[in-house]
Design an enzyme around this catalytic site. Structure first.
Site, PDB file in Angstrom:
ATOM      1  N   HIS A   1       0.838  -1.203   0.000  1.00 43.63           N
ATOM      2  CA  HIS A   1       0.000   0.000   0.000  1.00 43.63           C
ATOM      3  C   HIS A   1       0.875   1.256   0.000  1.00 43.63           C
ATOM      4  CE1 HIS A   1      -3.463   2.509   1.540  1.00 43.63           C
ATOM      5  NE2 HIS A   1      -2.442   3.211   2.018  1.00 43.63           N
ATOM      6  N   GLU A   2       1.823   1.313   0.937  1.00 42.22           N
ATOM      7  CA  GLU A   2       2.668   2.508   1.023  1.00 42.22           C
ATOM      8  C   GLU A   2       3.549   2.646  -0.218  1.00 42.22           C
ATOM      9  OE1 GLU A   2       1.818   4.557   3.100  1.00 42.22           O
ATOM     10  OE2 GLU A   2       0.746   3.298   4.546  1.00 42.22           O
TER      11      GLU A   2
ATOM     12  N   HIS B   1       1.642   4.147  -3.043  1.00 43.41           N
ATOM     13  CA  HIS B   1       1.414   5.587  -2.937  1.00 43.41           C
ATOM     14  C   HIS B   1       2.413   6.383  -3.786  1.00 43.41           C
ATOM     15  CE1 HIS B   1      -1.952   6.199  -0.390  1.00 43.41           C
ATOM     16  NE2 HIS B   1      -1.427   5.663   0.697  1.00 43.41           N
TER      17      HIS B   1
ATOM     18  N   ASP C   1      -4.686   0.597  -1.784  1.00 38.58           N
ATOM     19  CA  ASP C   1      -5.213  -0.644  -1.213  1.00 38.58           C
ATOM     20  C   ASP C   1      -5.225  -1.761  -2.252  1.00 38.58           C
ATOM     21  OD1 ASP C   1      -5.674   0.331   1.343  1.00 38.58           O
ATOM     22  OD2 ASP C   1      -7.754   0.873   0.952  1.00 38.58           O
TER      23      ASP C   1
ATOM     24  N   GLU D   1      -5.790   6.450  -1.627  1.00 44.66           N
ATOM     25  CA  GLU D   1      -5.813   5.326  -0.691  1.00 44.66           C
ATOM     26  C   GLU D   1      -6.470   4.095  -1.315  1.00 44.66           C
ATOM     27  OE1 GLU D   1      -4.161   5.464   2.023  1.00 44.66           O
ATOM     28  OE2 GLU D   1      -3.785   7.627   2.046  1.00 44.66           O
TER      29      GLU D   1
END
Length: 680
Positions: free
Chosen positions: A519-520, A523, A584, A580
């Protein structure tokens, strides 16, 4: 990333459980990263995978009365707090053997816990601050007084923000940033929306502001007039502020100016006096994130009298300090911001608030003690191996993309390979030796710690970027990606069971922490992060065709989440949650690919009636188990860039053929989208 108890007996049982468990922990409790008892296997996973994975957890873990939401992250945060409580109690014991770090955190915590001293002091600790405001003789004198207030008032929202940040165009440079601010409500939309609930909220807010003025000693009539003045100024500022969706576009926040240009925006404000007080009098280069906001500041400075501005300043000082003052102020602050806005039933016990304040103000000092007790070198090494595996999966995905051309792929891989992994805690701890912490002076300790951090931040202007710096403390149960640093950061607090569990098989670990790592990482390539290059510079490194293809694919996710309901008739603001939601989906896919690579050739067997693939996905879902009060859902629909937890699970798996194969889902079932979204 990654916040109604229906029956009276449920409330009573929670209160009893809380009081029985509200004791310091000597060690962190263990919960596996896949808890089969948390599942509700009466639910068809192809109909509602979130309830299948989390139904029993939600039933067994009602929202405690002092929380507006309760989920796995909240519960781990609470357990970390109880453990930190024990560490702080030990550090608070005066002894010659205490280290300097233990003295700082121990005396800060002790002062916070000395409730009798706080009650005796009442509002007196603010008297000198109010005297400075009262001594103003003209609006022209506002700048130096405002500068002083911003340096020392904890959590201050006074008029605008000012600090340091990396230059968007050259991330190796730190420059001054002037940002919008000055509001008391959680978001500018509260001031402009015309629906019944928003109108009611504004009325309640004005009543709360008046209540605080009365606690300061003003008459009821005067307090009501003063509250109206505050609302008038804040409404004007809100109307000229960017929306949260607009703030996702870094180009809308990048307006480099010299000193003369900044002064021209607000000629009624003495920037020279302001900058001298905050200690950066020689600075001549600024990024003004919202020029229209500062034009409105100028209009308000000219439109309002000195008395109005003194009222505004008094309110924001009292508002910022209210949680740290005597009971009447703490209660008033809780009644509006927690009970009314978020539906919280009960104030948190003082120990919990004091642990939080210590972490917020002395995070890396407290973090040193926490890390020494909880975070092993083996855990760090295992987390790093997982991270490298997920980055390798991203490399393979980029290489194999059919919609991205070779030129953009080259830049994407440069960015991926330039990404720095920060695991657990900083390589170099922050030095608090110049910060004075006095036992028995709680508000003074707060103000000095706020000024310490303000000056530390301002001192970075004009200096080389410290790429080892962290934006979260080690005990924090969270993680983040920084597009200008191009780094992913996982504090020790989030690398604990049940999120990261060395005792259990790889499948749920990759589903849980692995998906968080993915997830990070994703980003860096979402709608906002993709606009920064490998060095953290705001630069369009995409070909026109590839950029358009990304926007088209991301629009699939935006359209999907726009159809989900938060509460009543409020839908997800999917342009706010786009980054986000994309992270995800991408993060889960990357974790799945990395898990398959890590276990290639292994003879994996079912455990507890779940196949290895099913364990991956249940592990992925169970980080999100939880519930949220209706009032909090309304606030978060406006302010939170994350979708509600159930959609962060169901919205992802409904796009993944890997999930549908694992659970034998069929076309037409809710967890099978007719047209799946896929970016990375």
């Amino acid at each position: 990333m990654k916040h109604l108890i229906p029956l009276i007996f449920a409330v009573v049982s929670v209160v009893a459980a809380q009081s029985a468990s509200d004791q310091p922990l000597q060690s962190l409790p263990y919960t596996p990263s896949l808890d089969v008892s948390a599942m509700d296997r009466t639910v068809n996973p192809c109909v509602d995978f979130y309830q299948y994975s989390c139904g029993n957890w939600i039933r067994k873990n009602p929202i405690p009365p002092d929380q507006s939401r309760w989920d796995v992250y909240s519960k781990l945060t609470y357990e970390n707090q109880r453990y930190l409580w024990g560490l702080l109690q030990q550090a608070a014991e005066s002894s010659a053997s205490r280290t300097p770090v233990e003295q700082k955190i121990g005396d800060f915590f002790s002062s916070c816990m000395d409730e009798a001293a706080v009650e005796r002091a009442g509002v007196k600790p603010l008297n000198d601050t109010f005297a400075r405001i009262a001594a103003l003789r003209s609006v022209e004198q506002l700048a130096p007084v405002l500068a002083r207030l911003q340096l020392e008032i904890p959590g201050s929202g006074l008029l605008f923000g000012f600090g340091s940040n990396q230059d968007f165009a050259d991330s190796s440079r730190v420059i001054a940033f002037a940002t919008a601010g000055g509001l008391g409500l959680p978001d500018r939309d509260y001031y402009v929306k015309t629906d019944t609930k928003s109108v009611e909220t504004r009325e309640k807010y004005v009543a709360h502001v008046a209540r605080i003025f009365e606690l300061l000693g003003d008459s009821s009539a005067a307090a009501q007039r003063e509250a109206a003045t505050v609302m008038e100024i804040e409404t004007a500022l809100a109307k000229s502020s960017l929306t949260r969706v607009e703030l996702r576009d870094p180009y809308k926040q990048y307006h480099k100016m010299n000193r003369a240009q900044l002064a021209a925006l607000t000629p009624a404000f003495d920037w020279s006096a302001y900058l001298a007080v905050v200690g950066v009098g020689g600075v001549s280069e600024f990024n003004v994130t919202e020029p229209e906001f500062f034009k409105q500041v100028e209009q308000q400075l000219r439109a309002h009298s000195l008395a109005d501005w003194q009222t505004y300043l008094r309110w924001h000082v009292a508002h910022a300090a209210a949680p740290f003052l005597s009971t009447p102020f703490v209660t008033a602050d809780f009644d509006f911001f927690s009970a009314y806005l978020r539906g919280t039933k009960q104030m948190q016990p003082r120990w919990k608030r004091c642990v939080r304040y210590t972490d917020r103000n002395l995070g890396e000092a407290l973090g040193q003690v926490f890390v020494a007790k909880t975070f092993s070198a083996d855990t760090k090494a295992r987390a790093l191996v997982m991270t490298k595996g997920i980055q390798k999966a991203m490399e393979q995905e980029i290489d194999g993309l059919t919609w991205m051309g070779p030129e953009t792929k080259k830049r994407a891989l440069e960015k991926l390979h330039g990404m720095v992994d920060k695991i657990g805690y900083p390589d170099k701890w922050r030095d608090y030796s110049s910060l004075e912490i006095q036992r028995g002076d709680f508000l003074g300790n707060l103000e000095r710690s706020v000024e310490f951090e303000s000056r530390r931040d301002l001192a970075k202007i004009g200096k080389p970027v410290d790429r080892g710096e962290w934006q979260m403390s080690p005990p924090t149960v969270n993680a983040y990606y920084d597009p200008q640093m191009n780094d992913i950061n996982f504090p020790a607090g989030v690398l604990q069971p049940p999120l990261f569990d060395p005792k259990i098989d790889d499948a749920p670990n990759y589903g849980n922490t692995g998906a968080t790592i993915g997830h990070e990482l994703t980003h860096g390539f979402d709608d906002e992060g993709r606009q920064f290059d490998a060095h953290g510079n705001l630069k369009d490194w995409w070909t026109k065709k590839d950029g358009e293809e990304f926007v088209s694919r991301a629009a699939c996710v935006v359209d999907q989440y726009a159809g989900y309901t938060v509460i009543d008739n409020i839908k997800i603001n999917s342009k706010l949650t786009e980054g986000e939601d994309v992270a995800d989906l991408g993060g889960t896919l990357l974790a799945y690919i990395a898990w398959k690579a890590a276990t290639r050739g292994q003879d994996l067997k079912p455990i507890d009636g779940l196949t290895p693939d099913q364990r991956f996905f249940v592990g992925m879902a169970q980080w999100a188990c939880g519930d949220e009060r209706p009032e909090a859902k309304r606030v978060n629909a406006l302010t939170d860039p994350h979708s509600p937890n159930e959609y962060r699970v169901n919205g992802v798996v409904s796009n993944m053929p890997e999930f549908q194969k694992a659970f034998s889902c069929k076309a037409g079932q809710p967890m099978v989208r007719p047209t799946a979204c896929r970016i990375w």
